[in-house]
Design a protein around this motif. Structure first.
Motif, mmCIF file in Angstrom:
data_model
loop_
_atom_site.group_PDB
_atom_site.id
_atom_site.type_symbol
_atom_site.label_atom_id
_atom_site.label_comp_id
_atom_site.label_asym_id
_atom_site.label_seq_id
_atom_site.Cartn_x
_atom_site.Cartn_y
_atom_site.Cartn_z
ATOM 1 N N HIS A 117 -11.921 4.314 8.823
ATOM 2 C CA HIS A 117 -11.515 5.427 9.365
ATOM 3 C C HIS A 117 -10.078 6.072 9.482
ATOM 4 N N GLY A 118 -9.631 5.022 8.780
ATOM 5 C CA GLY A 118 -7.714 4.986 8.496
ATOM 6 C C GLY A 118 -8.035 6.254 7.358
ATOM 7 N N ILE A 119 -8.189 6.714 6.706
ATOM 8 C CA ILE A 119 -9.110 7.790 6.003
ATOM 9 C C ILE A 119 -8.257 9.480 6.719
ATOM 10 N N ILE A 120 -8.712 8.956 8.141
ATOM 11 C CA ILE A 120 -8.698 10.253 9.128
ATOM 12 C C ILE A 120 -7.605 9.920 9.524
ATOM 13 N N LEU A 121 -7.378 8.772 9.978
ATOM 14 C CA LEU A 121 -6.343 8.191 10.973
ATOM 15 C C LEU A 121 -4.581 8.020 10.816
ATOM 16 N N ALA A 122 -5.466 7.592 9.039
ATOM 17 C CA ALA A 122 -3.623 7.153 8.258
ATOM 18 C C ALA A 122 -2.943 9.389 8.366
ATOM 19 N N TYR A 123 -3.578 9.728 8.625
ATOM 20 C CA TYR A 123 -2.677 12.121 7.918
ATOM 21 C C TYR A 123 -2.955 12.120 8.971
ATOM 22 N N LEU A 124 -3.510 12.058 10.260
ATOM 23 C CA LEU A 124 -3.466 13.122 11.837
ATOM 24 C C LEU A 124 -2.664 12.832 12.708
ATOM 25 N N ASP A 125 -1.942 14.051 12.663
ATOM 26 C CA ASP A 125 -0.515 14.793 13.354
ATOM 27 C C ASP A 125 -1.109 14.318 15.223
ATOM 28 N N ALA A 126 0.013 14.107 15.511
ATOM 29 C CA ALA A 126 -0.822 13.784 16.946
ATOM 30 C C ALA A 126 -0.916 15.805 17.814
ATOM 31 N N GLU A 127 -0.272 16.810 17.406
ATOM 32 C CA GLU A 127 -0.919 17.690 17.230
ATOM 33 C C GLU A 127 -1.931 18.496 17.064
ATOM 34 N N GLY A 128 -3.005 17.598 15.877
ATOM 35 C CA GLY A 128 -3.855 18.114 15.259
ATOM 36 C C GLY A 128 -3.373 18.864 13.798
ATOM 37 N N ARG A 146 -7.036 16.909 1.695
ATOM 38 C CA ARG A 146 -6.050 16.823 0.404
ATOM 39 C C ARG A 146 -5.269 16.008 0.609
ATOM 40 N N GLN A 147 -4.533 15.536 2.018
ATOM 41 C CA GLN A 147 -3.928 14.362 1.389
ATOM 42 C C GLN A 147 -4.109 12.991 1.556
ATOM 43 N N SER A 148 -5.625 12.762 1.680
ATOM 44 C CA SER A 148 -6.434 11.681 1.537
ATOM 45 C C SER A 148 -6.933 11.311 0.051
ATOM 46 N N GLY A 149 -7.057 12.647 -0.226
ATOM 47 C CA GLY A 149 -8.038 12.947 -1.758
ATOM 48 C C GLY A 149 -9.490 12.370 -2.106
ATOM 49 N N GLN A 150 -9.900 12.122 -0.651
ATOM 50 C CA GLN A 150 -11.109 12.034 -0.411
ATOM 51 C C GLN A 150 -12.134 13.608 -0.116
ATOM 52 N N HIS A 151 -13.326 13.629 -0.810
ATOM 53 C CA HIS A 151 -13.815 15.489 -0.522
ATOM 54 C C HIS A 151 -13.491 15.344 1.028
ATOM 55 N N LYS A 152 -14.656 16.461 1.559
ATOM 56 C CA LYS A 152 -14.131 17.489 2.234
ATOM 57 C C LYS A 152 -15.747 16.715 3.263
ATOM 58 N N GLN A 153 -16.437 16.915 2.540
ATOM 59 C CA GLN A 153 -18.015 15.788 2.977
ATOM 60 C C GLN A 153 -17.118 14.917 3.792
ATOM 61 N N VAL A 154 -17.147 13.762 2.765
ATOM 62 C CA VAL A 154 -16.014 12.113 3.295
ATOM 63 C C VAL A 154 -15.920 12.668 4.905
ATOM 64 N N VAL A 155 -14.821 13.471 4.645
ATOM 65 C CA VAL A 155 -13.885 13.449 5.835
ATOM 66 C C VAL A 155 -13.977 13.972 7.126
ATOM 67 N N GLY A 156 -15.630 14.826 6.707
ATOM 68 C CA GLY A 156 -15.854 16.045 7.889
ATOM 69 C C GLY A 156 -16.795 14.548 8.341
ATOM 70 N N LYS A 157 -17.543 13.589 7.915
ATOM 71 C CA LYS A 157 -18.368 12.622 8.552
ATOM 72 C C LYS A 157 -17.750 11.660 9.156
#
Length: 155
Positions: free
Chosen positions: A48-59, A67-78
């Motif tokens: 979950h850090g893939i999302i939480l580490a880069y998530l802005d408080a405003e969204g 892009r920031q995490s270097g992960q595929h969009k499908q992984v991020v979506g899941k």
């Protein structure tokens, strides 16, 4: 000693960059997520850090998180789906582009973000104290440069 044993011994004595960075990442994640669990966030996992580490408080837009995490969009979506089901994020319309969605932290997500920031600060302070503040600053600067170089496109 066999060739394989010599190689293993050399790897233990002088691990390569990948091994060192991996060991650091896994130890860091173990401490961060164990502490978060003890502080009321037991359902979060290192992935979950893939999302939480880069998530802005405003969204943030999912494409930006990818892009920031270097992960595929499908992984991020899941992972966004998982975090939404756990109550950490919600999808809402992007006020700057009605076709796009923002992934925004909920109150639970904001609590996790604040706690993570404090935990990470404590981990970093401990390392800075162990090796000296200037050495730790220099280490982070070099690690940042190496990371950026490694992530740069290759010719």
């Amino acid at each position: 000693m066999t060739k394989s044993e010599r190689r293993s011994e050399r790897k233990r004595r002088d691990p390569d960059l990948g091994v060192l960075v991996g060991q650091l990442l896994f130890a860091f994640q173990d401490e961060l997520f164990a502490t978060l669990a003890a502080q009321g966030h037991p359902d979060l996992r290192p992935r979950h850090g893939i999302i939480l580490a880069y998530l802005d408080a405003e969204g943030s837009r999912a494409t930006e998180l990818a892009r920031q995490s270097g992960q595929h969009k499908q992984v991020v979506g899941k992972l966004i789906d998982e975090l939404e089901a756990l109550g950490y994020v919600e999808r809402r319309p992007d006020p700057t582009d009605r076709r796009a969605k923002l992934v925004a932290p909920t109150a639970l997500g904001l609590d996790q973000m604040a706690r993570s920031d404090a935990i990470v600060a404590a981990i970093e302070a401990r390392h800075a104290q162990a090796v000296g503040a200037e050495t730790y600053r220099a280490f982070k600067a070099v690690l940042r440069e190496v990371t950026e170089s490694q992530r740069a496109p290759r010719p």
